[in-house]
Write an enzyme that holds these catalytic residues in place. Structure first.
Site, PDB file in Angstrom:
ATOM      1  N   ARG A 173       0.872  -1.186   0.000  1.00 22.87           N
ATOM      2  CA  ARG A 173       0.000   0.000   0.000  1.00 22.87           C
ATOM      3  C   ARG A 173       0.907   1.234   0.000  1.00 22.87           C
ATOM      4  NH1 ARG A 173      -3.332  -2.709   4.918  1.00 22.87           N
ATOM      5  NH2 ARG A 173      -4.529  -4.178   3.675  1.00 22.87           N
ATOM      6  N   ARG A 266     -10.578   3.259   5.606  1.00 21.15           N
ATOM      7  CA  ARG A 266      -9.119   3.142   5.451  1.00 21.15           C
ATOM      8  C   ARG A 266      -8.708   3.486   4.016  1.00 21.15           C
ATOM      9  NH1 ARG A 266      -6.467  -2.495   7.041  1.00 21.15           N
ATOM     10  NH2 ARG A 266      -7.186  -3.079   4.959  1.00 21.15           N
ATOM     11  N   ARG A 277     -12.835  -9.264   1.311  1.00 21.79           N
ATOM     12  CA  ARG A 277     -12.425  -9.220   2.708  1.00 21.79           C
ATOM     13  C   ARG A 277     -13.645  -9.311   3.644  1.00 21.79           C
ATOM     14  NH1 ARG A 277      -6.916  -6.880   3.655  1.00 21.79           N
ATOM     15  NH2 ARG A 277      -5.843  -7.425   1.745  1.00 21.79           N
TER      16      ARG A 277
HETATM   17  N1  LIG Z   1      -0.971 -16.661   8.095  1.00 24.31           N
HETATM   18  C1  LIG Z   1      -0.485 -15.417   8.029  1.00 24.31           C
HETATM   19  N2  LIG Z   1      -1.320 -14.395   7.892  1.00 24.31           N
HETATM   20  C2  LIG Z   1      -0.800 -13.155   7.838  1.00 24.31           C
HETATM   21  C3  LIG Z   1       0.592 -12.903   7.913  1.00 24.31           C
HETATM   22  N3  LIG Z   1       0.802 -11.573   7.831  1.00 24.31           N
HETATM   23  C4  LIG Z   1      -0.413 -11.017   7.726  1.00 24.31           C
HETATM   24  N4  LIG Z   1      -1.375 -11.959   7.732  1.00 24.31           N
HETATM   25  C5  LIG Z   1      -2.826 -11.794   7.674  1.00 24.31           C
HETATM   26  O1  LIG Z   1      -3.214 -11.550   6.337  1.00 24.31           O
HETATM   27  C6  LIG Z   1      -4.420 -10.837   6.355  1.00 24.31           C
HETATM   28  C7  LIG Z   1      -4.351  -9.708   5.360  1.00 24.31           C
HETATM   29  O2  LIG Z   1      -3.382  -8.778   5.755  1.00 24.31           O
HETATM   30  P1  LIG Z   1      -3.279  -7.383   5.008  1.00 24.31           P
HETATM   31  O3  LIG Z   1      -3.321  -7.605   3.543  1.00 24.31           O
HETATM   32  O4  LIG Z   1      -2.111  -6.655   5.560  1.00 24.31           O
HETATM   33  O5  LIG Z   1      -4.661  -6.685   5.348  1.00 24.31           O
HETATM   34  P2  LIG Z   1      -5.347  -6.158   6.700  1.00 24.31           P
HETATM   35  O6  LIG Z   1      -5.629  -7.299   7.592  1.00 24.31           O
HETATM   36  O7  LIG Z   1      -6.580  -5.545   6.193  1.00 24.31           O
HETATM   37  O8  LIG Z   1      -4.403  -5.171   7.307  1.00 24.31           O
HETATM   38  C8  LIG Z   1      -4.656 -10.408   7.779  1.00 24.31           C
HETATM   39  O9  LIG Z   1      -5.620 -11.286   8.346  1.00 24.31           O
HETATM   40  C9  LIG Z   1      -3.328 -10.610   8.453  1.00 24.31           C
HETATM   41  O10 LIG Z   1      -3.477 -10.944   9.825  1.00 24.31           O
HETATM   42  C10 LIG Z   1       1.452 -14.035   8.076  1.00 24.31           C
HETATM   43  O11 LIG Z   1       2.665 -13.943   8.172  1.00 24.31           O
HETATM   44  N5  LIG Z   1       0.865 -15.256   8.117  1.00 24.31           N
HETATM   45  N1  LIG Z   2     -10.904   0.865  17.734  1.00 22.19           N
HETATM   46  C1  LIG Z   2     -11.080   1.552  16.595  1.00 22.19           C
HETATM   47  N2  LIG Z   2     -12.078   2.427  16.489  1.00 22.19           N
HETATM   48  C2  LIG Z   2     -12.271   3.109  15.334  1.00 22.19           C
HETATM   49  N3  LIG Z   2     -11.495   3.003  14.229  1.00 22.19           N
HETATM   50  C3  LIG Z   2     -10.477   2.145  14.291  1.00 22.19           C
HETATM   51  C4  LIG Z   2     -10.207   1.373  15.459  1.00 22.19           C
HETATM   52  N4  LIG Z   2      -9.138   0.604  15.221  1.00 22.19           N
HETATM   53  C5  LIG Z   2      -8.739   0.878  13.955  1.00 22.19           C
HETATM   54  N5  LIG Z   2      -9.530   1.801  13.402  1.00 22.19           N
HETATM   55  C6  LIG Z   2      -9.459   2.321  12.015  1.00 22.19           C
HETATM   56  O1  LIG Z   2      -9.940   1.257  11.179  1.00 22.19           O
HETATM   57  C7  LIG Z   2      -9.165   1.157   9.998  1.00 22.19           C
HETATM   58  C8  LIG Z   2      -8.601  -0.239   9.872  1.00 22.19           C
HETATM   59  O2  LIG Z   2      -7.641  -0.455  10.909  1.00 22.19           O
HETATM   60  P1  LIG Z   2      -6.357  -1.351  10.680  1.00 22.19           P
HETATM   61  O3  LIG Z   2      -5.512  -1.224  11.897  1.00 22.19           O
HETATM   62  O4  LIG Z   2      -5.735  -1.044   9.369  1.00 22.19           O
HETATM   63  O5  LIG Z   2      -7.046  -2.808  10.622  1.00 22.19           O
HETATM   64  P2  LIG Z   2      -6.431  -4.233  10.308  1.00 22.19           P
HETATM   65  O6  LIG Z   2      -4.937  -4.149  10.508  1.00 22.19           O
HETATM   66  O7  LIG Z   2      -7.075  -5.154  11.282  1.00 22.19           O
HETATM   67  O8  LIG Z   2      -6.816  -4.536   8.913  1.00 22.19           O
HETATM   68  C9  LIG Z   2      -8.095   2.234  10.079  1.00 22.19           C
HETATM   69  O9  LIG Z   2      -8.496   3.324   9.277  1.00 22.19           O
HETATM   70  C10 LIG Z   2      -8.038   2.595  11.551  1.00 22.19           C
HETATM   71  O10 LIG Z   2      -7.674   3.941  11.747  1.00 22.19           O
END
Ligand SMILES: Nc1nc2c(ncn2[C@@H]2O[C@H](COP(=O)(O)OP(=O)(O)O)[C@@H](O)[C@H]2O)c(=O)[nH]1
Ligand SMILES: Nc1ncnc2c1ncn2[C@@H]1O[C@H](COP(=O)(O)OP(=O)(O)O)[C@@H](O)[C@H]1O
Length: 336
Positions: A173, A266, A277
């Site tokens: 990203r 986000r 998702r």
């Molecule tokens: N199994 C596994 N899942 C991962 C790893 N790193 C990230 N993930 C998972 O992959 C999913 C997608 O991650 P990401 O594309 O960064 O999207 P986000 O969860 O929306 O921030 C999330 O559920 C993460 O917890 C890893 O090393 N192993």
């Molecule tokens: N407790 C919360 N309350 C409101 N907004 C939140 C909270 N936690 C995260 N966010 C917002 O939600 C969005 C997704 O959070 P993020 O940390 O990227 O989620 P994930 O890593 O689980 O995918 C971001 O824009 C973040 O600022």
């Protein structure tokens, strides 16, 4: 710990009726794990503790794929079968931090990789003495706030927590840096490393590969910090099945509508990815609640950082004295 079924390779030789030869130089031990299998650990010619398996039913040597970081060879070592799954290996002539290792011979983790690779597999993991700083595994649906939570913990307690930087085939990203948020890799290169045993766990998530390398966790442990892993539910299951003892936390949203709102706000995914998702989130929320997988389920209430941070800090024994934990929320530093 069971009785000591480990013995020197010299003894192994006299116990066998077949004709294979083993020259022991005090650097090899043999452990009989039953089922006609004897694991020979160590080889004077190797820089790390090599492993080979003698199959008594066929009188053949098998050379397994070895997963995990291999312990360096030392002057002598002892090996003891702990249960039917793991051998405790104590290296001689070395510091206690590097002295204790586990050789997994038949754990769920090893069985899974045996089935996948269709060959003999063993896995090394390092033993920790005393109060092990258990890593924290954090899972939850996309958009729930895992990344935000982890960033806050790392920002507030930089000397205490270290992030396990995963590998992924997903595109970065805008705000993401290679080696900081993820190690971004081509699929072919990542698959090669998976087959080479470099990963503790991996999974296909939302159409991409994600995985935790053994090195990613080791790097954090070597700095003396507690490792935080952000991994999906499948990854959490794999870590549960491995010998890495961890605290498993599932983060759930206050409602599905709020999850969708956060994901959209986000602004990092196109509509098709958002839909994917959200579909996956339903299954993840069900699996997250399934018994035995997660130790704690926490709700990421709206803008309520301490709702999730405080329970985690308490779990890892950071004293949370009522309202004294300071967390930065937005621009203002707030003492809650
Ligand atoms: N199994 C596994 N899942 C991962 C790893 N790193 C990230 N993930 C998972 O992959 C999913 C997608 O991650 P990401 O594309 O960064 O999207 P986000 O969860 O929306 O921030 C999330 O559920 C993460 O917890 C890893 O090393 N192993
Ligand atoms: N407790 C919360 N309350 C409101 N907004 C939140 C909270 N936690 C995260 N966010 C917002 O939600 C969005 C997704 O959070 P993020 O940390 O990227 O989620 P994930 O890593 O689980 O995918 C971001 O824009 C973040 O600022």
């Amino acid at each position: 710990m069971g009785e000591a079924p480990a013995f020197l390779v010299e003894d192994l030789k006299s116990n066998l009726t077949n004709s294979f030869h083993l020259k022991s130089k005090g650097c090899e031990t043999a452990v009989d794990i039953g089922c006609n299998r004897t694991y020979v650990i160590g080889d004077p010619k190797c820089e790390s503790l090599a492993v080979r398996v003698f199959d008594k039913s066929t009188n053949e040597w098998l050379f397994p794929i070895v997963l995990g970081t291999k312990p360096k060879a030392s002057r002598g070592h002892s090996a003891v079968l702990l249960d039917q799954d793991r051998v405790l290996v104590i290296r001689g002539d070395t510091s206690s931090e590097d002295g204790f290792w586990f050789l997994e011979v038949n754990t769920a983790f090893v069985r899974e990789h045996k089935a996948r690779l269709g060959t003999e597999v063993v896995a090394w993991s390092k033993g920790v003495i005393g109060e092990a700083e258990k890593p924290i595994v954090i899972s939850g649906p996309s958009g729930v706030g895992k990344g935000t939570l982890i960033a806050k913990l790392m920002e507030e307690f930089p000397s205490m927590f270290g992030f396990s930087v995963s590998h992924t085939t997903r595109a970065p990203r805008n705000n993401e840096q290679n080696g900081v948020h993820y190690h971004f890799r081509e699929r072919g290169a990542m698959e090669k490393d998976i087959d080479g045993g470099k990963f503790l766990e991996f999974a296909a998530v939302h159409g991409n590969l994600y995985g935790t390398s053994v090195e990613a966790v080791d790097v954090v442990a070597e700095k003396g910090k507690r490792c935080i892993l952000d991994i999906d539910v499948q990854g959490a299951r794999s870590v549960r099945a491995s010998s890495l003892e961890a605290i498993f936390i599932f983060i759930c949203p206050p409602s599905f509508e709020e999850l969708e709102k956060r994901l959209r706000a986000r602004g990092t995914e196109v509509e098709e990815q958002i839909q994917k998702r959200l579909r996956n989130a339903k299954a993840e929320l069900e699996q997250g609640a399934s018994p035995g997988l997660f130790d704690h389920i926490l709700s990421a209430r709206i803008d309520c950082w301490f709702c999730v941070c405080d329970p985690i800090l308490e779990l890892v024994h950071v004293p949370v004295i009522g309202e004294k934990i300071v967390m930065k929320c937005g621009a203002a530093e707030q003492e809650t």
